[in-house]
Design a protein around this motif. Sequence first.
Motif, PDB file in Angstrom:
ATOM      1  N   GLU A 166       0.831  -1.210   0.000  1.00 22.47           N
ATOM      2  CA  GLU A 166       0.000   0.000   0.000  1.00 22.47           C
ATOM      3  C   GLU A 166       0.862   1.256   0.000  1.00 22.47           C
ATOM      4  O   GLU A 166       0.569   2.228  -0.709  1.00 22.47           O
ATOM      5  CB  GLU A 166      -0.941  -0.009   1.204  1.00 22.47           C
ATOM      6  CG  GLU A 166      -2.012  -1.088   1.140  1.00 22.47           C
ATOM      7  CD  GLU A 166      -2.945  -1.038   2.333  1.00 22.47           C
ATOM      8  OE1 GLU A 166      -3.055   0.020   2.976  1.00 22.47           O
ATOM      9  OE2 GLU A 166      -3.570  -2.075   2.628  1.00 22.47           O
ATOM     10  N   ALA A 170       1.066   4.157  -2.874  1.00 23.67           N
ATOM     11  CA  ALA A 170       0.874   5.560  -2.495  1.00 23.67           C
ATOM     12  C   ALA A 170       2.074   6.419  -2.899  1.00 23.67           C
ATOM     13  O   ALA A 170       1.938   7.608  -3.167  1.00 23.67           O
ATOM     14  CB  ALA A 170       0.632   5.667  -0.990  1.00 23.67           C
ATOM     15  N   ILE A 178      -5.711   7.233  -3.891  1.00 23.22           N
ATOM     16  CA  ILE A 178      -6.825   8.090  -3.472  1.00 23.22           C
ATOM     17  C   ILE A 178      -8.145   7.488  -3.934  1.00 23.22           C
ATOM     18  O   ILE A 178      -9.110   7.391  -3.161  1.00 23.22           O
ATOM     19  CB  ILE A 178      -6.654   9.519  -4.037  1.00 23.22           C
ATOM     20  CG1 ILE A 178      -5.464  10.214  -3.368  1.00 23.22           C
ATOM     21  CG2 ILE A 178      -7.937  10.328  -3.834  1.00 23.22           C
ATOM     22  CD1 ILE A 178      -5.098  11.532  -4.020  1.00 23.22           C
ATOM     23  N   TYR A 181      -9.093   4.388  -1.870  1.00 28.52           N
ATOM     24  CA  TYR A 181      -9.592   4.693  -0.528  1.00 28.52           C
ATOM     25  C   TYR A 181     -10.978   5.341  -0.577  1.00 28.52           C
ATOM     26  O   TYR A 181     -11.826   5.073   0.261  1.00 28.52           O
ATOM     27  CB  TYR A 181      -8.616   5.606   0.217  1.00 28.52           C
ATOM     28  CG  TYR A 181      -7.543   4.862   0.968  1.00 28.52           C
ATOM     29  CD1 TYR A 181      -7.678   4.559   2.316  1.00 28.52           C
ATOM     30  CD2 TYR A 181      -6.386   4.448   0.326  1.00 28.52           C
ATOM     31  CE1 TYR A 181      -6.697   3.882   3.001  1.00 28.52           C
ATOM     32  CE2 TYR A 181      -5.386   3.767   1.012  1.00 28.52           C
ATOM     33  CZ  TYR A 181      -5.551   3.493   2.349  1.00 28.52           C
ATOM     34  OH  TYR A 181      -4.569   2.806   3.029  1.00 28.52           O
ATOM     35  N   GLN A 182     -11.174   6.198  -1.567  1.00 27.36           N
ATOM     36  CA  GLN A 182     -12.446   6.928  -1.609  1.00 27.36           C
ATOM     37  C   GLN A 182     -13.584   6.102  -2.179  1.00 27.36           C
ATOM     38  O   GLN A 182     -14.728   6.207  -1.725  1.00 27.36           O
ATOM     39  CB  GLN A 182     -12.265   8.212  -2.419  1.00 27.36           C
ATOM     40  CG  GLN A 182     -11.385   9.239  -1.723  1.00 27.36           C
ATOM     41  CD  GLN A 182     -11.209  10.501  -2.537  1.00 27.36           C
ATOM     42  OE1 GLN A 182     -11.406  10.506  -3.741  1.00 27.36           O
ATOM     43  NE2 GLN A 182     -10.832  11.580  -1.868  1.00 27.36           N
ATOM     44  N   LYS A 185     -14.940   0.831   0.371  1.00 28.85           N
ATOM     45  CA  LYS A 185     -15.044   0.765   1.824  1.00 28.85           C
ATOM     46  C   LYS A 185     -14.346  -0.496   2.342  1.00 28.85           C
ATOM     47  O   LYS A 185     -14.676  -1.038   3.386  1.00 28.85           O
ATOM     48  CB  LYS A 185     -16.520   0.751   2.246  1.00 28.85           C
ATOM     49  CG  LYS A 185     -17.320   1.941   1.727  1.00 28.85           C
ATOM     50  CD  LYS A 185     -16.728   3.261   2.197  1.00 28.85           C
ATOM     51  CE  LYS A 185     -17.542   4.451   1.680  1.00 28.85           C
ATOM     52  NZ  LYS A 185     -16.943   5.743   2.050  1.00 28.85           N
ATOM     53  N   PHE A 189      -7.804  -2.457   4.108  1.00 31.36           N
ATOM     54  CA  PHE A 189      -6.722  -1.488   4.045  1.00 31.36           C
ATOM     55  C   PHE A 189      -6.014  -1.427   5.385  1.00 31.36           C
ATOM     56  O   PHE A 189      -6.649  -1.302   6.441  1.00 31.36           O
ATOM     57  CB  PHE A 189      -7.248  -0.101   3.680  1.00 31.36           C
ATOM     58  CG  PHE A 189      -7.548   0.064   2.219  1.00 31.36           C
ATOM     59  CD1 PHE A 189      -6.584  -0.209   1.253  1.00 31.36           C
ATOM     60  CD2 PHE A 189      -8.791   0.506   1.795  1.00 31.36           C
ATOM     61  CE1 PHE A 189      -6.855  -0.058  -0.095  1.00 31.36           C
ATOM     62  CE2 PHE A 189      -9.075   0.663   0.447  1.00 31.36           C
ATOM     63  CZ  PHE A 189      -8.109   0.379  -0.497  1.00 31.36           C
ATOM     64  N   ASP A 192      -3.742   3.834   7.654  1.00 31.63           N
ATOM     65  CA  ASP A 192      -4.780   4.779   8.061  1.00 31.63           C
ATOM     66  C   ASP A 192      -4.930   5.875   7.003  1.00 31.63           C
ATOM     67  O   ASP A 192      -3.936   6.408   6.494  1.00 31.63           O
ATOM     68  CB  ASP A 192      -4.390   5.396   9.411  1.00 31.63           C
ATOM     69  CG  ASP A 192      -5.383   6.438   9.864  1.00 31.63           C
ATOM     70  OD1 ASP A 192      -6.475   6.059  10.300  1.00 31.63           O
ATOM     71  OD2 ASP A 192      -5.044   7.636   9.750  1.00 31.63           O
ATOM     72  N   TRP A 193      -6.178   6.213   6.660  1.00 31.58           N
ATOM     73  CA  TRP A 193      -6.434   7.183   5.602  1.00 31.58           C
ATOM     74  C   TRP A 193      -5.847   8.552   5.931  1.00 31.58           C
ATOM     75  O   TRP A 193      -5.312   9.239   5.054  1.00 31.58           O
ATOM     76  CB  TRP A 193      -7.921   7.271   5.335  1.00 31.58           C
ATOM     77  CG  TRP A 193      -8.336   8.356   4.368  1.00 31.58           C
ATOM     78  CD1 TRP A 193      -9.252   9.332   4.571  1.00 31.58           C
ATOM     79  CD2 TRP A 193      -7.840   8.563   3.034  1.00 31.58           C
ATOM     80  NE1 TRP A 193      -9.366  10.129   3.464  1.00 31.58           N
ATOM     81  CE2 TRP A 193      -8.511   9.683   2.500  1.00 31.58           C
ATOM     82  CE3 TRP A 193      -6.897   7.909   2.245  1.00 31.58           C
ATOM     83  CZ2 TRP A 193      -8.261  10.160   1.216  1.00 31.58           C
ATOM     84  CZ3 TRP A 193      -6.652   8.400   0.960  1.00 31.58           C
ATOM     85  CH2 TRP A 193      -7.332   9.515   0.460  1.00 31.58           C
ATOM     86  N   ASP A 194      -5.885   8.969   7.195  1.00 28.04           N
ATOM     87  CA  ASP A 194      -5.297  10.257   7.558  1.00 28.04           C
ATOM     88  C   ASP A 194      -3.794  10.260   7.293  1.00 28.04           C
ATOM     89  O   ASP A 194      -3.235  11.253   6.802  1.00 28.04           O
ATOM     90  CB  ASP A 194      -5.569  10.565   9.036  1.00 28.04           C
ATOM     91  CG  ASP A 194      -7.033  10.898   9.301  1.00 28.04           C
ATOM     92  OD1 ASP A 194      -7.722  11.302   8.340  1.00 28.04           O
ATOM     93  OD2 ASP A 194      -7.484  10.742  10.442  1.00 28.04           O
ATOM     94  N   VAL A 196      -2.278   8.379   5.033  1.00 27.76           N
ATOM     95  CA  VAL A 196      -2.105   8.354   3.580  1.00 27.76           C
ATOM     96  C   VAL A 196      -2.250   9.750   2.999  1.00 27.76           C
ATOM     97  O   VAL A 196      -1.470  10.166   2.129  1.00 27.76           O
ATOM     98  CB  VAL A 196      -3.113   7.384   2.932  1.00 27.76           C
ATOM     99  CG1 VAL A 196      -3.091   7.529   1.411  1.00 27.76           C
ATOM    100  CG2 VAL A 196      -2.800   5.944   3.315  1.00 27.76           C
ATOM    101  N   GLN A 197      -3.219  10.508   3.471  1.00 30.92           N
ATOM    102  CA  GLN A 197      -3.399  11.864   2.969  1.00 30.92           C
ATOM    103  C   GLN A 197      -2.176  12.737   3.241  1.00 30.92           C
ATOM    104  O   GLN A 197      -1.758  13.524   2.384  1.00 30.92           O
ATOM    105  CB  GLN A 197      -4.645  12.491   3.602  1.00 30.92           C
ATOM    106  CG  GLN A 197      -5.952  11.942   3.063  1.00 30.92           C
ATOM    107  CD  GLN A 197      -7.146  12.621   3.704  1.00 30.92           C
ATOM    108  OE1 GLN A 197      -7.307  12.602   4.933  1.00 30.92           O
ATOM    109  NE2 GLN A 197      -7.984  13.226   2.893  1.00 30.92           N
TER     110      GLN A 197
END
Length: 289
Positions: A166, A170, A178, A181-182, A185, A189, A192-194, A196-197
């Motif tokens: 992952e 990324a 992106i 993740y978006q 659901k 994964f 953590d999405w935060d 990754v951002q």
Amino acid sequence: MHIKNLETDEIRSGFLVTSSRKKLWDAQIGLIVEFQRICEKHGIKYFAAGGTLLGAARHQGFIPWDDDVDFYMLRKDYDKLKLIAPMEFHYPYRFDPWYDNEDLPDNSFGFPRLPLIRIRDQRTMMLERVDPFDVNQEIWIDIFIMESMPPFKDKSTELKFRALVELTIATFWREDVIKSYQDSKNPDFLLDWDFVQRFIALSLSDRGKILESQISKFDFPSEYVGLYWYISQLNIPLFERSWFDEVIYLPFEDIMLPAPKNFDQMLRVEYGDWHEIKLSRVHSSQNSS
């Protein structure tokens, strides 16, 4: 001079090899010789790979329609090479890791959007169509890093590997991660999405250095190795780690290149019947598998 009759065209295996191509080959062999000197001085193992290995095994030199040089190196040897590179590579030679280059658009392909090292000759220039024009284009040779690959013996190692997959995606394909993740659901994964951002907001160089540090910690024992270049694909070529235990040397133009003792098995994994000549459009106007 490493290539004979450098100023004249010649026919090899029914293919016209121009003087210009021979001059490129000659510069690349100069890079190989310097790379060999440094690796042998520090006890670093490396192996001819891909078309370079195929050329050594089938043509005792370059495939007549090829125009690049590839080597494989296991992670532990690559980490050692990174440490000694600043002390050993001097003008005109340059150690150029992918993670020291500027960012590229997500739809770009080619260096530095591939996890590899290039050794370059700063006195030269060569353009390759897959590379963007704002990337350094000095003549190079490529070193690909062979990483531990599944199956692993325990679940915790499998999970760490999945997290690195992952993180790799990324690093190189931000738009893809992106969207994943978006649009999904998927509870599987691991990152953590935060996180990754924040990660994908960094430059390619910063993302690459983080990825490198994490992969370097991961080299768990496994029976197989492969390239993270293919990590997001299903057709990952896997090699048995034991194939890299013993080295033999094959003639390549006027030098000798190290190859795994089981190079026949490696070539069959990548090319099938490697004795058969097949042309395809890859590196140059014509190339071979």
